[in-house]
Design a protein around this motif. Structure first.
Motif, PDB file in Angstrom:
ATOM      1  N   ASN A 169     -15.857 -18.450 -16.506  1.00  9.64           N
ATOM      2  CA  ASN A 169     -16.217 -19.547 -16.252  1.00  9.64           C
ATOM      3  C   ASN A 169     -16.431 -20.405 -15.477  1.00  9.64           C
ATOM      4  N   PRO A 170     -17.706 -20.786 -15.181  1.00  9.34           N
ATOM      5  CA  PRO A 170     -18.646 -21.814 -13.676  1.00  9.34           C
ATOM      6  C   PRO A 170     -17.408 -23.062 -13.460  1.00  9.34           C
ATOM      7  N   PHE A 171     -17.743 -23.345 -12.125  1.00  5.79           N
ATOM      8  CA  PHE A 171     -17.354 -24.802 -11.473  1.00  5.79           C
ATOM      9  C   PHE A 171     -18.523 -25.729 -12.107  1.00  5.79           C
ATOM     10  N   ASN A 172     -18.053 -26.886 -12.342  1.00  3.68           N
ATOM     11  CA  ASN A 172     -19.150 -28.270 -12.815  1.00  3.68           C
ATOM     12  C   ASN A 172     -18.716 -28.700 -11.499  1.00  3.68           C
ATOM     13  N   ALA A 242     -34.214 -30.789 -16.986  1.00  2.82           N
ATOM     14  CA  ALA A 242     -33.555 -31.471 -15.976  1.00  2.82           C
ATOM     15  C   ALA A 242     -33.426 -33.398 -17.113  1.00  2.82           C
ATOM     16  N   GLU A 243     -32.233 -33.464 -16.549  1.00  3.60           N
ATOM     17  CA  GLU A 243     -31.989 -35.316 -17.668  1.00  3.60           C
ATOM     18  C   GLU A 243     -31.508 -36.245 -16.426  1.00  3.60           C
ATOM     19  N   ILE A 244     -32.295 -36.924 -16.418  1.00  2.00           N
ATOM     20  CA  ILE A 244     -31.078 -37.986 -15.769  1.00  2.00           C
ATOM     21  C   ILE A 244     -30.677 -39.035 -16.159  1.00  2.00           C
ATOM     22  N   ARG A 245     -29.230 -39.111 -15.394  1.00  2.00           N
ATOM     23  CA  ARG A 245     -28.388 -39.081 -16.379  1.00  2.00           C
ATOM     24  C   ARG A 245     -27.390 -40.472 -15.173  1.00  2.00           C
ATOM     25  N   HIS A 246     -27.873 -41.588 -14.555  1.00  2.00           N
ATOM     26  CA  HIS A 246     -26.977 -41.878 -13.289  1.00  2.00           C
ATOM     27  C   HIS A 246     -25.182 -42.194 -13.863  1.00  2.00           C
ATOM     28  N   ASN A 251     -17.573 -34.800 -17.046  1.00  2.00           N
ATOM     29  CA  ASN A 251     -16.787 -33.996 -17.528  1.00  2.00           C
ATOM     30  C   ASN A 251     -18.167 -33.529 -18.888  1.00  2.00           C
ATOM     31  N   ASP A 252     -19.568 -33.974 -18.884  1.00  2.00           N
ATOM     32  CA  ASP A 252     -20.853 -33.672 -19.837  1.00  2.00           C
ATOM     33  C   ASP A 252     -21.477 -32.656 -18.535  1.00  2.00           C
ATOM     34  N   ASP A 256     -24.866 -25.136 -18.383  1.00  2.00           N
ATOM     35  CA  ASP A 256     -25.212 -23.983 -19.254  1.00  2.00           C
ATOM     36  C   ASP A 256     -25.911 -23.011 -18.905  1.00  2.00           C
ATOM     37  N   PHE A 257     -26.096 -21.654 -19.635  1.00  2.00           N
ATOM     38  CA  PHE A 257     -27.580 -21.325 -19.216  1.00  2.00           C
ATOM     39  C   PHE A 257     -28.649 -21.592 -19.262  1.00  2.00           C
ATOM     40  N   GLN A 258     -29.802 -21.530 -19.152  1.00  2.00           N
ATOM     41  CA  GLN A 258     -30.912 -22.248 -19.611  1.00  2.00           C
ATOM     42  C   GLN A 258     -30.903 -23.505 -19.417  1.00  2.00           C
ATOM     43  N   GLY A 259     -29.820 -24.424 -19.674  1.00  2.00           N
ATOM     44  CA  GLY A 259     -29.374 -25.376 -20.966  1.00  2.00           C
ATOM     45  C   GLY A 259     -30.373 -26.580 -19.655  1.00  2.00           C
ATOM     46  N   LYS A 260     -29.670 -28.028 -20.133  1.00  2.00           N
ATOM     47  CA  LYS A 260     -29.660 -28.760 -20.050  1.00  2.00           C
ATOM     48  C   LYS A 260     -28.957 -29.231 -18.310  1.00  2.00           C
ATOM     49  N   ILE A 261     -29.932 -30.020 -18.115  1.00  4.32           N
ATOM     50  CA  ILE A 261     -29.269 -30.004 -16.145  1.00  4.32           C
ATOM     51  C   ILE A 261     -29.455 -31.817 -16.154  1.00  4.32           C
ATOM     52  N   VAL A 262     -28.001 -32.432 -16.144  1.00  3.38           N
ATOM     53  CA  VAL A 262     -28.064 -33.520 -15.852  1.00  3.38           C
ATOM     54  C   VAL A 262     -28.270 -34.037 -14.781  1.00  3.38           C
ATOM     55  N   CYS A 263     -28.757 -34.194 -14.138  1.00  2.00           N
ATOM     56  CA  CYS A 263     -28.883 -35.375 -12.962  1.00  2.00           C
ATOM     57  C   CYS A 263     -28.849 -36.488 -12.696  1.00  2.00           C
TER      58      CYS A 263
END
Lengths: 302, 385
Positions: A169-172, A242-246, A251-252, A256-263
């Motif tokens: 498991n990687p770090f968040n 990439a999804e911008i969600r300030h 926790n979310d 994930d591999f090739q998943g959404k990148i929350v920025c």
């Protein structure tokens, strides 16, 4: 003849026009060592632009890197610059800041350096809310040594030491930094140059432990091992995913591999720093006897 | 120049070696300490953390010894004099950034209050088994200086020298205490501040345009620029040229590392320091350091009563080692006797430097205590036959 004269014209124009961030770089060290389509140069550009826009006194800015591809950033910045040992950029920077508190200290390094071998320093320095801007370029892999598994490698992604796919498991990282006490936490990708620059500029004006994670493409290793395509395709991936969600729940924001990148900017709270707390505490407990270290340091001179 | 009076606790005190060491550091002008608790060294930073807020000093307890040493190297680049303190297990962790300090040419002092090892060993009990680690512990080639106090008074006095030497040569200096010296309490006289000579950080007088961080112009030690003074220098643990820029070549390695080595080797005659007691005309010479020198003193007196001509050479600075003196003595005496609280470390140096002209007899004690003087007498008598 016309072709020749055109070329001459182009060359003479080039010799007059300096790249806007050239004054922030050690141009005598160009070309740099990074691969074509590597994201690190983009992050450097955004940082240099932010330094200019923030209007800080560059003579008082120090930059510290560890080891690795991003570890080379300090070597290219025209600042007081320290290329230190693997994982120890943050404690080295802590010493610089405490030794001369008026310095503005930036740590600029990679994921393997800062949260792999340097993970213990990362969490404790965030806990102290030490006055450092920490820029972490996350390319999901150990680049300089040839694509080994990192503490940030997404599950199932292939690396040279996890050739059948990563099962750790990687770090968040935003979650980690925020839960340890960082006063500013943001994440962007190399595609978000305008927002990233703005974030750097904003963080330069804040105090305490400021953590900015930048997701960066490594087309030489990470993308090749995982057949993700060219640098252009990697940037297109950021564009599409990439999804911008300030206000994201941290926790979310795991990747994930090739998943959404929350920025976004996830944390921006003014909290007393290590130095603030130290001064306040000694003033309270020792009163007039307290003699703080002067802003220019505790050095003794003639 | 004279030191900052704020750090000097002038007067006669009854102090243990650890406290005296801390007082020495503060008197020497040390104003930044990063450390991690470890027996039997912790009292040094306890002393400092109590007094520092009143003299403009900052102490920070780091998360481990890797961080402590890294913070010390970082802080030294501000010109602030820096110290860290540890014992064997922490000393092992510090080796990484001791190498960085050597490569970046960063003045700093590292105290190792030695306990029994290897590994966790004997946390509360004496050892002298880190002497070779002090010299060789970090990877690659480098040279440094190591001092060995034998009393609380020396823990104070030699600390001033340790800081001064680190400034003169821009090196990490190892301060090799041992648990006995650290925990013994004796009279320590601290002079007036105007009696304490310190070597300040010598800043470059060149302009930022002229300055190169590792240019020596044929000398040994480059000029220093502090972070934050507008020099915008670069430094690295990589092999570097006079710009402080990495250059991966055998030529640059030769230029860079040769100077790190020879700034000490070529100045060894000025640095080497020992104390002789009855060495002229002796048949047997004891070579000792730290707490063992004090035990050997009694053994020497006992052997003299039995008619043996025995002298003692006490190492005050163990590294660089007094090679020439050992070789010179080796041609005149029957044997060296080397008592150590380890299974043979400095004795190897004595053997190397004696070049076979005289044997060097090891009297080992594994740690957890000091020698019985009789054991050393026995070795002296055996060697004198």
């Amino acid at each position: 003849m016309s072709t020749v004269s055109e070329q001459t014209a182009v060359e003479s124009t080039e010799s007059k026009v300096e790249h806007p961030i050239a004054p922030y770089l050690r141009m005598d060290r160009m070309p740099h060592i990074w691969c074509p389509t590597c994201g690190i140069g983009t992050v450097v550009k955004c940082y240099a632009t932010a330094l200019g826009e923030a209007g800080v006194d560059l003579d008082k800015v120090a930059i510290v890197s560890g080891i690795g591809c991003t570890g080379r950033v300090a070597g290219y910045m025209n600042l007081d610059a320290f290329h230190t040992t693997h994982g120890r950029a943050i404690p080295f920077a802590t010493g610089l800041k405490l030794g001369r508190p008026e310095l503005l200290v930036t740590v600029f390094s990679g994921d393997g350096d800062l949260v792999g071998i340097g993970g213990n320093h990362f969490i404790h320095t965030a806990r102290r809310n030490m006055d450092l801007l920490v820029i972490l370029v996350n390319n999901f892999i150990y680049g300089m040594t040839g694509g080994q598994n990192a503490p940030t490698t997404p599950l199932t992604a292939k690396t040279s030491t996890m050739p059948y796919g990563n099962f750790e498991n990687p770090f968040n990282l935003p979650h980690l930094a925020a839960s340890c006490g960082a006063s500013y936490v943001a994440r962007w990708t190399c595609l978000h140059t305008r927002r990233l620059t703005k974030s750097f500029k904003e963080a330069l004006g804040r105090k305490g432990f400021r953590f900015i994670e930048v997701i960066a493409p490594c087309s030489t290793l990470y993308a090749r091992l995982n057949r993700l395509g060219t640098g252009f395709e990697l940037m297109r991936f950021y564009h599409d995913n990439a999804e911008i969600r300030h206000d994201a729940d941290l926790n979310d924001v795991a990747i994930d591999f090739q998943g959404k990148i929350v920025c976004g900017k996830f944390v921006d709270e003014e909290r007393p720093t290590f130095i603030d707390l130290m001064h306040a505490h000694y003033e309270r407990t020792l009163g007039d006897k307290y003699r703080p270290m002067p802003p220019e340091g505790g050095w003794i001179h003639e | 120049m004279k030191t900052d009076p704020a750090g000097v606790l002038t007067g006669a005190h009854y102090l243990d070696g650890d406290f005296a060491c801390g007082e020495g550091a503060m008197a020497a002008g040390c104003r930044f300490v990063a450390g991690y608790p470890i027996t039997p060294s912790t009292e040094v930073v306890e002393r400092i953390s109590r007094r520092f807020p009143m003299m403009g000093g900052t102490f920070i307890q780091m998360e481990d010894e890797l961080a402590s040493m890294a913070a010390v190297v970082g802080a030294s680049w501000t010109g602030t004099k820096c110290l860290t303190v540890t014992s064997g297990p922490g000393f092992s962790l510090m080796m990484e950034n001791i190498g960085l300090a050597a490569m970046m040419e960063t003045p700093c002092v590292v105290v190792d209050v030695q306990r029994g090892g290897p590994s966790t060993g004997l946390p509360t009990m004496v050892g002298q088994a880190d002497m070779m680690q002090a010299r060789w512990g970090s990877h690659g080639d480098y040279e440094l200086i190591a001092l060995c106090p034998q009393s609380p008074q020396e823990a104070f006095d030699l600390m001033i020298d340790a800081f001064n030497l680190s400034e003169i040569y821009r090196i990490p200096v190892m301060f090799m205490m041992d648990e006995c010296v650290g925990h013994m309490t004796e009279k320590v006289v601290i002079p007036e501040a105007d009696q304490i000579e310190i070597v300040p950080r010598k800043l470059t007088s060149q302009t930022p345009e002229e300055f190169l961080p590792y240019r020596v112009n044929g000398g040994y030690v480059p000029e220093f620029a502090r972070a934050g003074d507008g020099y915008r220098f670069h430094t690295t643990g990589l092999t570097h040229n006079e710009h402080g820029y990495p250059v991966m070549s055998a030529e640059c390695q030769e230029q860079n590392v040769r100077r790190l080595i020879y700034k000490i080797r070529d100045n060894a005659d000025q640095i080497v320091r020992f104390e002789d007691d009855g060495v002229d005309g002796a048949d047997i010479v004891l070579v000792t350091y730290g707490i063992t020198a004090r035990v050997a003193q009694m053994a020497m007196e006992m052997a003299r009563e039995q008619g043996v001509k025995v002298g003692m050479m006490r190492l005050i600075i163990a590294w660089p080692f007094p090679e020439k003196r050992i070789k010179e003595l080796a041609g005149k005496i029957k044997a060296f006797v080397v008592p150590e609280v380890n299974y043979g470390q400095m004795v190897l140096e004595v053997q190397r430097c004696a070049e076979g002209l005289a044997p060097a007899v090891l009297v080992s004690h594994g740690g957890g205590g000091v020698h019985e003087p009789e054991t050393i007498v026995e070795a002296i008598m055996g060697a004198a036959k």
